[in-house]
Design a protein around this motif. Structure first.
Motif, PDB file in Angstrom:
ATOM      1  N   LEU A  40     -22.141 -13.463 -70.142  1.00 16.67           N
ATOM      2  CA  LEU A  40     -22.216 -14.838 -70.519  1.00 16.67           C
ATOM      3  C   LEU A  40     -21.550 -15.508 -71.592  1.00 16.67           C
ATOM      4  CD1 LEU A  40     -23.808 -17.472 -69.172  1.00 16.67           C
ATOM      5  CD2 LEU A  40     -25.596 -16.770 -70.936  1.00 16.67           C
ATOM      6  N   TYR A  41     -21.166 -16.645 -71.660  1.00 19.53           N
ATOM      7  CA  TYR A  41     -20.171 -17.132 -72.995  1.00 19.53           C
ATOM      8  C   TYR A  41     -20.700 -18.499 -73.126  1.00 19.53           C
ATOM      9  CZ  TYR A  41     -17.253 -13.165 -71.448  1.00 19.53           C
ATOM     10  OH  TYR A  41     -16.834 -11.731 -71.396  1.00 19.53           O
ATOM     11  N   ASN A  55     -18.965 -12.512 -63.987  1.00 18.44           N
ATOM     12  CA  ASN A  55     -19.808 -11.734 -63.341  1.00 18.44           C
ATOM     13  C   ASN A  55     -19.503 -10.247 -63.168  1.00 18.44           C
ATOM     14  OD1 ASN A  55     -21.658 -13.726 -62.920  1.00 18.44           O
ATOM     15  ND2 ASN A  55     -20.932 -14.253 -60.769  1.00 18.44           N
ATOM     16  N   SER A  77     -20.035 -20.329 -69.599  1.00 16.66           N
ATOM     17  CA  SER A  77     -19.202 -19.739 -68.374  1.00 16.66           C
ATOM     18  C   SER A  77     -19.737 -18.299 -68.359  1.00 16.66           C
ATOM     19  CB  SER A  77     -17.732 -19.808 -68.772  1.00 16.66           C
ATOM     20  OG  SER A  77     -17.375 -18.977 -70.091  1.00 16.66           O
ATOM     21  N   ARG A  78     -19.170 -17.700 -67.332  1.00 20.71           N
ATOM     22  CA  ARG A  78     -19.830 -16.186 -67.156  1.00 20.71           C
ATOM     23  C   ARG A  78     -18.634 -15.421 -66.289  1.00 20.71           C
ATOM     24  NH1 ARG A  78     -24.839 -16.861 -63.794  1.00 20.71           N
ATOM     25  NH2 ARG A  78     -24.740 -14.864 -63.521  1.00 20.71           N
ATOM     26  N   CYS A 130     -29.612 -15.977 -75.219  1.00 24.39           N
ATOM     27  CA  CYS A 130     -29.254 -16.249 -73.418  1.00 24.39           C
ATOM     28  C   CYS A 130     -30.503 -15.777 -72.650  1.00 24.39           C
ATOM     29  CB  CYS A 130     -28.020 -15.405 -72.964  1.00 24.39           C
ATOM     30  SG  CYS A 130     -28.084 -13.759 -73.280  1.00 24.39           S
ATOM     31  N   GLY A 154     -21.110 -19.450 -60.949  1.00 25.61           N
ATOM     32  CA  GLY A 154     -20.242 -19.973 -62.058  1.00 25.61           C
ATOM     33  C   GLY A 154     -19.808 -21.274 -61.816  1.00 25.61           C
ATOM     34  N   LYS A 204     -20.525  -8.754 -66.402  1.00 28.37           N
ATOM     35  CA  LYS A 204     -22.008  -9.099 -66.468  1.00 28.37           C
ATOM     36  C   LYS A 204     -22.088  -9.593 -68.065  1.00 28.37           C
ATOM     37  CE  LYS A 204     -24.060  -5.257 -63.841  1.00 28.37           C
ATOM     38  NZ  LYS A 204     -24.979  -4.036 -63.749  1.00 28.37           N
ATOM     39  N   SER A 248     -21.054 -14.716 -77.017  1.00 30.13           N
ATOM     40  CA  SER A 248     -21.037 -13.763 -75.852  1.00 30.13           C
ATOM     41  C   SER A 248     -22.445 -13.239 -75.517  1.00 30.13           C
ATOM     42  CB  SER A 248     -20.181 -12.815 -75.882  1.00 30.13           C
ATOM     43  OG  SER A 248     -18.806 -13.178 -76.164  1.00 30.13           O
TER      44      SER A 248
END
Length: 122
Positions: free
Chosen positions: A79-80, A74, A71-72, A96, A55, A77, A21
């Motif tokens: 990001l994965y 939004n 993935s994300r 990231c 995305g 906030k 994450s």
């Protein structure tokens, strides 16, 4: 200012899975493409995966394609990076990065968080 904090790294056996994450703040996350990169200490940064702001479109480096998914979220906030079928070659510090970069040289000069260690060993 841009702040990125990665988490989720761990030591796993070959064939295992992890989910990384990245918590973002200090910029407009929902309008920013994002990238995961990795680095083995002493070596250059390596592109892993990138995703556009909405995305809906993403890409990964060939060696992780089909094993890693970016993935994300939004509104959160976040990001994965879902990583499956991990191999010893995936051992690195994962970062990231704000922006869409597929070149390690570009990634080197960009702001990053502290990173999170992923160690794959038996």
């Amino acid at each position: 200012q841009v702040q990125l904090v990665e988490s989720g790294g761990d030591q796993v056996q070959p064939g295992g899975s992890l989910r990384l994450s990245c918590a973002a703040s200090g910029f407009s996350f929902s309008t920013s493409p994002m990238t995961w990169a990795r680095q083995v200490p002493g070596k250059e940064f390596e592109w892993v995966c990138s995703i556009f702001s909405g995305g809906g479109s993403s890409a990964c480096e060939d060696s992780v394609e089909g094993r890693f998914t970016i993935s994300r979220d939004n509104p959160k906030k976040m990001l994965y990076l879902q990583m499956t079928n991990l191999s010893v070659e995936d051992t690195a510090v994962y970062y990231c990065v704000r922006g869409y970069y597929t070149d390690g040289t570009e990634i080197t000069s960009r702001s990053k968080g502290p990173g999170t260690w992923v160690t794959v060993s038996s």
